[in-house]
Scaffold this motif. Structure first.
Motif, PDB file in Angstrom:
ATOM      1  N   UNK A  38       0.852  -1.190   0.000  1.00 40.71           N
ATOM      2  CA  UNK A  38       0.000   0.000   0.000  1.00 40.71           C
ATOM      3  C   UNK A  38       0.885   1.236   0.000  1.00 40.71           C
ATOM      4  N   UNK A  39       0.530   2.196  -0.862  1.00 43.54           N
ATOM      5  CA  UNK A  39       1.342   3.399  -0.954  1.00 43.54           C
ATOM      6  C   UNK A  39       2.557   3.236  -1.836  1.00 43.54           C
ATOM      7  N   UNK A  40       2.668   2.094  -2.499  1.00 42.48           N
ATOM      8  CA  UNK A  40       3.761   1.854  -3.448  1.00 42.48           C
ATOM      9  C   UNK A  40       3.169   1.110  -4.637  1.00 42.48           C
ATOM     10  N   UNK A  41       3.635   1.434  -5.823  1.00 40.97           N
ATOM     11  CA  UNK A  41       3.143   0.794  -7.036  1.00 40.97           C
ATOM     12  C   UNK A  41       4.309   0.180  -7.805  1.00 40.97           C
ATOM     13  N   UNK A  42       3.977  -0.555  -8.854  1.00 44.70           N
ATOM     14  CA  UNK A  42       5.016  -1.143  -9.695  1.00 44.70           C
ATOM     15  C   UNK A  42       5.801  -0.092 -10.471  1.00 44.70           C
ATOM     16  N   UNK A  43       5.224   1.091 -10.651  1.00 44.93           N
ATOM     17  CA  UNK A  43       5.859   2.133 -11.457  1.00 44.93           C
ATOM     18  C   UNK A  43       5.538   2.037 -12.933  1.00 44.93           C
ATOM     19  N   UNK A 203      23.012 -20.174 -11.767  1.00 49.61           N
ATOM     20  CA  UNK A 203      22.411 -19.792 -10.497  1.00 49.61           C
ATOM     21  C   UNK A 203      22.004 -18.324 -10.574  1.00 49.61           C
ATOM     22  N   UNK A 204      20.761 -18.036 -10.224  1.00 44.83           N
ATOM     23  CA  UNK A 204      20.272 -16.664 -10.195  1.00 44.83           C
ATOM     24  C   UNK A 204      19.888 -16.251  -8.791  1.00 44.83           C
ATOM     25  N   UNK A 205      19.575 -14.986  -8.640  1.00 45.68           N
ATOM     26  CA  UNK A 205      19.104 -14.447  -7.368  1.00 45.68           C
ATOM     27  C   UNK A 205      17.861 -13.620  -7.636  1.00 45.68           C
ATOM     28  N   UNK A 206      16.854 -13.739  -6.759  1.00 50.61           N
ATOM     29  CA  UNK A 206      15.639 -12.956  -6.879  1.00 50.61           C
ATOM     30  C   UNK A 206      15.258 -12.383  -5.526  1.00 50.61           C
ATOM     31  N   UNK A 207      14.530 -11.281  -5.566  1.00 50.41           N
ATOM     32  CA  UNK A 207      13.876 -10.777  -4.372  1.00 50.41           C
ATOM     33  C   UNK A 207      12.506 -11.443  -4.299  1.00 50.41           C
ATOM     34  N   UNK A 208      11.701 -11.050  -3.310  1.00 52.92           N
ATOM     35  CA  UNK A 208      10.358 -11.614  -3.216  1.00 52.92           C
ATOM     36  C   UNK A 208       9.290 -10.526  -3.242  1.00 52.92           C
ATOM     37  N   UNK A 209       9.679  -9.301  -3.600  1.00 47.29           N
ATOM     38  CA  UNK A 209       8.681  -8.254  -3.715  1.00 47.29           C
ATOM     39  C   UNK A 209       9.110  -6.896  -3.205  1.00 47.29           C
ATOM     40  N   UNK A 210      10.399  -6.760  -2.851  1.00 49.22           N
ATOM     41  CA  UNK A 210      10.903  -5.453  -2.420  1.00 49.22           C
ATOM     42  C   UNK A 210      11.965  -4.908  -3.369  1.00 49.22           C
ATOM     43  N   UNK A 228      19.386 -12.287 -12.673  1.00 44.41           N
ATOM     44  CA  UNK A 228      18.734 -11.620 -11.556  1.00 44.41           C
ATOM     45  C   UNK A 228      17.264 -11.422 -11.891  1.00 44.41           C
ATOM     46  N   UNK A 229      16.410 -11.712 -10.927  1.00 40.26           N
ATOM     47  CA  UNK A 229      14.976 -11.416 -11.022  1.00 40.26           C
ATOM     48  C   UNK A 229      14.712 -10.312 -10.004  1.00 40.26           C
ATOM     49  N   UNK A 230      14.383  -9.104 -10.491  1.00 37.79           N
ATOM     50  CA  UNK A 230      14.291  -7.963  -9.576  1.00 37.79           C
ATOM     51  C   UNK A 230      13.162  -8.111  -8.571  1.00 37.79           C
ATOM     52  N   UNK A 231      12.050  -8.751  -8.950  1.00 37.41           N
ATOM     53  CA  UNK A 231      10.892  -8.946  -8.070  1.00 37.41           C
ATOM     54  C   UNK A 231      10.631  -7.700  -7.235  1.00 37.41           C
ATOM     55  N   UNK A 232      10.256  -6.634  -7.931  1.00 38.10           N
ATOM     56  CA  UNK A 232      10.107  -5.341  -7.302  1.00 38.10           C
ATOM     57  C   UNK A 232       8.800  -5.150  -6.558  1.00 38.10           C
ATOM     58  N   UNK A 233       8.669  -3.964  -5.969  1.00 40.15           N
ATOM     59  CA  UNK A 233       7.483  -3.632  -5.179  1.00 40.15           C
ATOM     60  C   UNK A 233       6.312  -3.244  -6.073  1.00 40.15           C
ATOM     61  N   UNK A 234       5.126  -3.351  -5.511  1.00 39.52           N
ATOM     62  CA  UNK A 234       3.909  -3.009  -6.229  1.00 39.52           C
ATOM     63  C   UNK A 234       2.957  -4.179  -6.343  1.00 39.52           C
ATOM     64  N   UNK A 235       3.431  -5.357  -5.973  1.00 42.34           N
ATOM     65  CA  UNK A 235       2.577  -6.534  -5.970  1.00 42.34           C
ATOM     66  C   UNK A 235       2.399  -7.030  -4.544  1.00 42.34           C
ATOM     67  N   UNK A 236       2.649  -8.315  -4.322  1.00 48.26           N
ATOM     68  CA  UNK A 236       2.518  -8.888  -2.989  1.00 48.26           C
ATOM     69  C   UNK A 236       3.565  -8.317  -2.046  1.00 48.26           C
ATOM     70  N   UNK A 265       8.915  -1.967  -9.317  1.00 44.30           N
ATOM     71  CA  UNK A 265       9.459  -2.913 -10.288  1.00 44.30           C
ATOM     72  C   UNK A 265      10.060  -2.221 -11.505  1.00 44.30           C
ATOM     73  N   UNK A 266       9.356  -1.243 -12.060  1.00 43.96           N
ATOM     74  CA  UNK A 266       9.859  -0.549 -13.246  1.00 43.96           C
ATOM     75  C   UNK A 266      11.193   0.125 -12.961  1.00 43.96           C
TER      76      UNK A 266
END
Length: 356
Positions: A38-43, A203-210, A228-236, A265-266
């Motif tokens: 809440x208060x953050x979007x994917x961009x 081998x890759x690395x990902x975030x989980x939503x931040x 790398x999988x950025x797994x940015x904010x704006x979702x779960x 995320x963007x």
């Protein structure tokens, strides 16, 4: 493709199991509670494609074929790592695998830690029989390398899923608020580097939503990480998920303060691509449509990943999941047609993506 609590009312048959099973709890909460940031979007809403009225290409000639880590793929689309570790969630994994195989999507499975600790759960991550031709990504929490897990365990995770690649996920804030969380993130990079050097698969690395920013990405690529999988904010928001699981009123209240935490995320995709022009990159985190996927690819991602937006359809039925994947593909191809990009290569870096 967005689901709501009401959508999940008719899906309890896939969620039967002991209420104490963490994986089932996670699925239930993601389906039935407000666990989005809440208060953050994917961009992505800050970007628009400039329409091309004369695309000079036939819609039927637009192709989604692409390359990732040297492998030819039918689409640049990924079902992000979500679940596994129980009979019910294993059924979800099986349905996701079958759909990914039919549509040519890459498939990530949830954390295989449960199966490493309890071999009877291995079958819930064994998706290769249902998805013989697509890339499968095994998944394990990077922090477990600070708690006795090593390259051998990572190799075993790959074997269980019969995976092509392994991704280590970074979920520090989730671990803080998780009742059974592990927060030993100190000196983790050298441990990740050791796994990269030891394993026979990328081998890759990902975030989980931040989100992962460019500075962090450079450190990871420098340690030998292949993607790398950025797994940015704006979702779960997994602090929100764990808030609902916690019986501790202090932790629940503290988790609420992080509802807007994370890098959109963007912004993550653009930052990582600017820092590492040649690095293999996945853009995920709150994607809701094929237009979002097109924006992720245009910003520099090699693959675009969908997570919770597919969970509801996957629980509902095979037909609902198939329709959701078809819709995302149609939206992506239509966005490409709308700017005159006949291939994924032409979409990446297109000058027709404008920041507004």
């Amino acid at each position: 493709m967005k689901t709501t609590a009401k959508d999940s009312v008719s899906r309890p048959h896939l969620l039967e199991g002991k209420t104490g099973e963490r994986k089932i709890e996670h699925v239930r909460l993601c389906l039935n509670e407000d666990v989005g940031g809440r208060g953050v979007t994917t961009g992505f809403e800050r970007y628009r494609f400039r329409h091309n009225a004369l695309p000079e290409t036939n819609f039927d000639d637009i192709t989604l074929d692409t390359l990732f880590l040297g492998r030819s793929l039918r689409t640049p689309l990924l079902i992000s790592s979500m679940t596994g570790g129980s009979a019910a969630t294993g059924e979800i994994n099986a349905r996701l695998a079958e759909a990914a195989q039919r549509r040519g999507w890459t498939l990530g499975v949830g954390s295989i830690r449960a199966a490493l600790e309890r071999p009877e759960l291995e079958s819930t991550f064994r998706v290769r029989e249902r998805a013989p031709d697509i890339p499968v990504i095994a998944n394990l929490g990077a922090v477990q390398l600070s708690y006795g897990f090593d390259a051998g365990d990572c190799r075993r995770a790959v074997e269980i899923a019969e995976a092509n690649w392994l991704v280590l996920h970074l979920n520090g804030l989730q671990e803080v608020f998780q009742p059974e969380g592990n927060t030993g993130f100190g000196s983790l990079l050298p441990k990740i580097e050791q796994v990269c050097r030891s394993l026979e698969v990328p081998v890759g690395v990902k975030e989980v939503g931040w989100g992962i920013d460019g500075e962090t990405a450079l450190k990871l690529y420098g340690a030998g990480v292949s993607f790398i999988d950025v797994s940015g904010a704006g979702g779960t928001s997994w602090s929100q998920v764990e808030k609902f699981r916690s019986a501790d009123p202090v932790r629940r209240a503290a988790a609420e303060a992080f509802a807007d935490w994370g890098i959109p995320t963007a912004d993550c995709i653009a930052d990582v691509r600017a820092a590492a022009p040649e690095g293999a990159l996945i853009g995920s985190g709150g994607l809701q449509s094929g237009v979002d996927a097109a924006k992720a690819l245009a910003l520099g991602a090699d693959l675009a990943g969908f997570g919770r937006s597919l969970l509801g359809p996957a629980v509902e039925s095979e037909a609902a999941l198939e329709a959701a994947l078809q819709q995302a593909e149609l939206e992506l191809r239509t966005a490409m047609f709308g700017i005159g990009a006949s291939s994924v290569g032409a979409l990446r870096g297109t000058p027709r993506l404008m920041r507004v």
